[in-house]
Design a protein around this motif. Structure first.
Motif, short mmCIF file in Angstrom:
data_model
loop_
_atom_site.label_atom_id
_atom_site.label_comp_id
_atom_site.label_asym_id
_atom_site.label_seq_id
_atom_site.Cartn_x
_atom_site.Cartn_y
_atom_site.Cartn_z
N SER A 5 2.04 3.39 -7.55
CA SER A 5 0.47 3.57 -7.65
C SER A 5 -0.22 2.41 -7.13
CB SER A 5 0.33 3.91 -9.24
OG SER A 5 1.19 2.87 -10.01
N VAL A 8 -1.10 3.62 -3.83
CA VAL A 8 -1.89 4.47 -3.84
C VAL A 8 -3.66 3.62 -4.16
CG1 VAL A 8 -3.00 6.33 -5.14
CG2 VAL A 8 -0.64 6.50 -4.70
N ALA B 23 2.25 11.72 -11.52
CA ALA B 23 1.11 10.75 -10.79
C ALA B 23 0.65 11.14 -9.35
CB ALA B 23 1.68 9.25 -10.76
N VAL B 27 -2.72 12.47 -7.76
CA VAL B 27 -3.04 11.61 -6.77
C VAL B 27 -3.54 12.44 -5.69
CG1 VAL B 27 -2.50 9.79 -5.09
CG2 VAL B 27 -2.42 9.24 -7.49
N VAL B 31 -6.74 11.82 -3.37
CA VAL B 31 -6.49 11.31 -1.96
C VAL B 31 -7.31 12.31 -0.94
CG1 VAL B 31 -4.94 10.78 -0.13
CG2 VAL B 31 -4.59 9.73 -2.45
#
Lengths: 346, 376
Positions: A5, A8, B23, B27, B31
């Motif tokens: 993460s 990210v 996650a 995400v 993104v």
């Protein structure tokens, strides 16, 4: 926080930084764009949008001329869907746009609703009539111009068969259809007219399909009134080669296939837009209904018609034009009127 | 969940925790959106405009004033319905590309019931017109659902074809029996009693938004809290296993398609009864149904995800208007941004592998218990 993460977050951060950096690079241009005091003119397209080489593009041409010759600051808002018409017009109203053009009858309701909300601003609508104290309406006698193209087609055909390709069967297109048929009938009642509809306005492939079918049935000249579908009609004529002709619509479409476009039925949306926009500048704007026919030079064959059409035919066209202008011929604008239409003895 | 071990070891951490898998699921859409906005920014720069001004205009258009927010929500409303429609069919393993056609049928039937009946009170006329649209959408989808269930005809082909039938059928109706006298191809206006309430004074924002939010909750409840929802999801995951488990797969397919169509029909109904107050000839597909596919994809086929994705797409659609009028950016830029989002989300496997391979190194650490993980 796990490593993935974090990673990210790092990507996102980089993207944001790049986006901001990219955004900050050109601050000068904005300052240059702000020219106060100049009048603002704008247009909202119908769902056809710019690039149709036809109706919306013609309106844009008029607006562009207002920018160049009259110093208007211009804006174009394209509509993605019908629900956008009202907000599109309002967004122009919110910018205090002096005149906002609604291009097409699809925007009738929207203009009728939005115009009263901005009583100090002016609006214009093409192809429809809205009765509001700040709206000018411009409609065209498409049938008169189409009649002349029908005359040309009837005089020029070698196979004795010509074609008409329409977009959707809506009243405006009926004007073209009826006028063209009447013109053919007046000039040579023996010429057969094929009639085809694409069912849409935005699909060149479909236009090509219908045109090829008509060429196969023996037509050698095809007049289209089908928006962007017409690009396919012209393409079909070009592909079939010599002896196959297309007739364009709204704007002059000669440049698309100079050897295969015989004439174009000009619908001078640009003239309407420019003329009425000019009235805003001169402060002579009237909220009335302007009709553009042959007499007003609002419709008719384009200037490049004479490249392929000999003089004697052009004279013939001129003769019919005068007869229409002085009322000797009333061109039918519907199928019912077409049924009853009897051409005068030439 | 393998978190239990760690929780025992480290009780100070909160018990709720998102695994890496989850996650990544969350995400990817984020993104996708950011990447798409970046690509959009580069394009805007490429045509010689300022991305900041453009995106500023976009945000202003969607959130700048009470009316802007209302207009944004008006754009969001049908997308919630069509997004739910496509997502719901996905949950049953069906790809309903026909939301567009079901939308059209819902729109024209709602308009028809809305203008043709007179003298009814609002409490009867409004729900009647709305539900007629919903029913029309449901029936329009039930047919391909039935063909799929009984004859195995692929629903993608069917629903695409049904879209065209709906488009031209609506054209036939609005040019014929349902046409208002006059030069414009449209139905007469919907009676005042059938119009959805305007819920924010001075704007067009209508009751359809409340209906859409209700639908989000309803579909969530149906999918995850009822037996039918469980069956439908089971069919979606593996129809053979579902059949073996005693589920009537054919029945569930027809039901799932009908509910999917009902939602798309509802989208059409709210547009007819809340925004346009009539049915205008379409001249081609409007795109709410197709956008619904993108919304469902971005929303991971979850009702709440759909709500978020519809809000994003509605914001972009509304922002496209002001980007044109204020920043003079062609609307196609928004189309490109939307398409980019869809491509990235659809090709999520690439992104997923990318993220996973980066996470591979941490895997060892996960096993060693040093970093939290999903333990899969």
């Amino acid at each position: 926080m796990s490593k993935s993460s974090k990673w990210v977050v790092a990507i996102v951060a980089v993207i944001v930084i790049i986006a901001i950096a990219v955004g900050l690079r050109k601050p000068k241009e904005e300052i240059a764009e702000v020219v106060p005091e100049s009048l603002k003119a704008a247009m909202v397209t119908d769902v056809g949008g710019l690039g149709d080489e036809s109706f919306n593009d013609a309106a844009y041409k008029g607006l562009k001329r207002a920018e160049e010759e009259l110093g208007f600051e211009i804006t174009v808002v394209e509509s993605k869907k019908m629900d956008d018409y009202e907000p599109n017009l309002r967004s122009l109203g919110d910018q205090d746009t002096d005149i906002s053009w609604a291009i097409g009858f699809l925007l009738t309701d929207a203009v009728d609703t939005v115009a009263p909300e901005y009583p100090d601003l002016k609006f214009g609508i093409i192809d429809s009539v809205v009765e509001q104290p700040n709206v000018a309406s411009a409609t065209f006698k498409e049938e008169e111009g189409s009649f002349l193209l029908g005359v040309i087609a009837a005089k020029m055909t070698e196979t004795g068969t010509v074609g008409f390709v329409g977009g959707m069967e809506v009243p405006v297109i009926e004007h073209f259809d009826a006028g063209f048929h009447a013109g053919v009938r007046a000039a040579n009642p023996d010429v057969k007219v094929l009639r085809g509809y694409t069912g849409k306005f935005d699909d060149p492939a479909k236009g090509k399909e219908v045109a090829i079918a008509q060429f196969n049935q023996g037509a050698d000249i095809i007049f289209h009134a089908s928006g962007a579908c017409g690009l396919g009609v012209i393409e079909a004529a070009k592909e079939q080669g010599e002896g196959h002709w297309a007739m364009g619509v709204d704007s002059c479409q000669h440049h698309l296939a100079p050897e295969n476009v015989m004439s174009c039925m000009m619908k001078r949306v640009d003239v309407a837009v420019f003329d009425i926009t000019e009235k805003v500048k001169d402060d002579t704007f009237e909220p009335t209904h302007y009709v553009f026919g042959l007499a007003e030079d609002g419709v008719g064959p384009c200037d490049r018609t004479s490249e392929h059409v000999p003089e004697d035919v052009m004279d013939e066209v001129e003769k019919y034009k005068e007869m229409i202008i002085n009322g000797e011929i009333t061109v039918p604008s519907t199928y019912t009127e077409l049924e009853a239409f009897t051409p005068p003895a030439a | 969940m393998a978190n239990t071990d760690e929780e025992l070891r480290n009780p100070s951490k909160p018990p709720f925790r998102i695994s890496r898998e989850q996650a990544i699921e969350l995400v990817i859409p984020v993104v996708a959106v950011l990447l798409a906005l970046l690509i959009g920014a580069l394009l805007i720069l490429f045509i010689g405009k300022s991305p900041l001004v453009a995106y500023g205009a976009l945000l202003k258009g969607a959130f700048g004033s009470k009316r802007d927010i209302a207009e944004m929500l008006i754009n969001v409303t049908p997308l919630i319905f069509t997004g739910l429609s496509v997502a719901f069919s996905f949950k049953c393993g069906l790809f309903n590309i026909g939301a567009e056609g079901q939308f059209i049928m819902g729109q024209i039937v709602a308009a028809w019931i809305g203008f043709s009946l007179t003298g009814l009170p609002t409490v009867i006329h409004m729900p009647l017109a709305f539900l007629s649209g919903v029913l029309a959408g449901a029936l329009w989808a039930a047919l391909p659902g039935y063909l799929k269930a009984k004859l195995g005809v692929h629903e993608v082909i069917n629903t695409i074809m049904m879209n065209y039938i709906a488009l031209y059928f609506s054209h036939y109706l609005v040019m014929g029996v349902l046409k208002e006298p006059g030069p414009i191809p449209q139905t007469p206006p919907v009676q005042a009693a059938a119009r959805l309430w305007r819920i924010l004074p001075g704007t067009r924002l209508h009751f359809g938004l409340i209906l859409a939010l209700g639908a989000v909750w309803l579909i969530y409840y149906l999918l995850f809290k009822t037996t039918l929802g469980y069956e439908i999801r089971a069919v979606g995951i593996n129809p053979h296993a579902a059949r073996y488990g005693g589920i009537n797969v054919s029945k569930d397919i027809v039901i799932a398609m009908s509910i999917s169509g009902a939602l798309a029909g509802a989208a059409g109904a709210v547009q007819a009864l809340g925004v346009q107050f009539r049915f205008l000839d379409l001249f081609g597909f409007v795109g709410y149904g197709f956008d619904g596919i993108a919304v469902a994809l971005l929303g991971r086929n979850h009702p709440f995800g759909v709500l978020i994705a519809a809000t994003l797409f509605g914001t972009l659609a509304r922002g496209a208007i002001t980007m044109q009028s204020i920043a003079k950016i062609p609307k196609q830029i928004i189309g490109i941004i939307q398409a980019t989002i869809v491509i990235i989300v659809a090709a999520d496997e690439v992104l997923r592998r990318f993220l996973k391979s980066r996470g591979a190194a941490t895997q060892a650490l996960v096993e060693a218990g040093e970093v939290e993980g999903d333990g899969n």
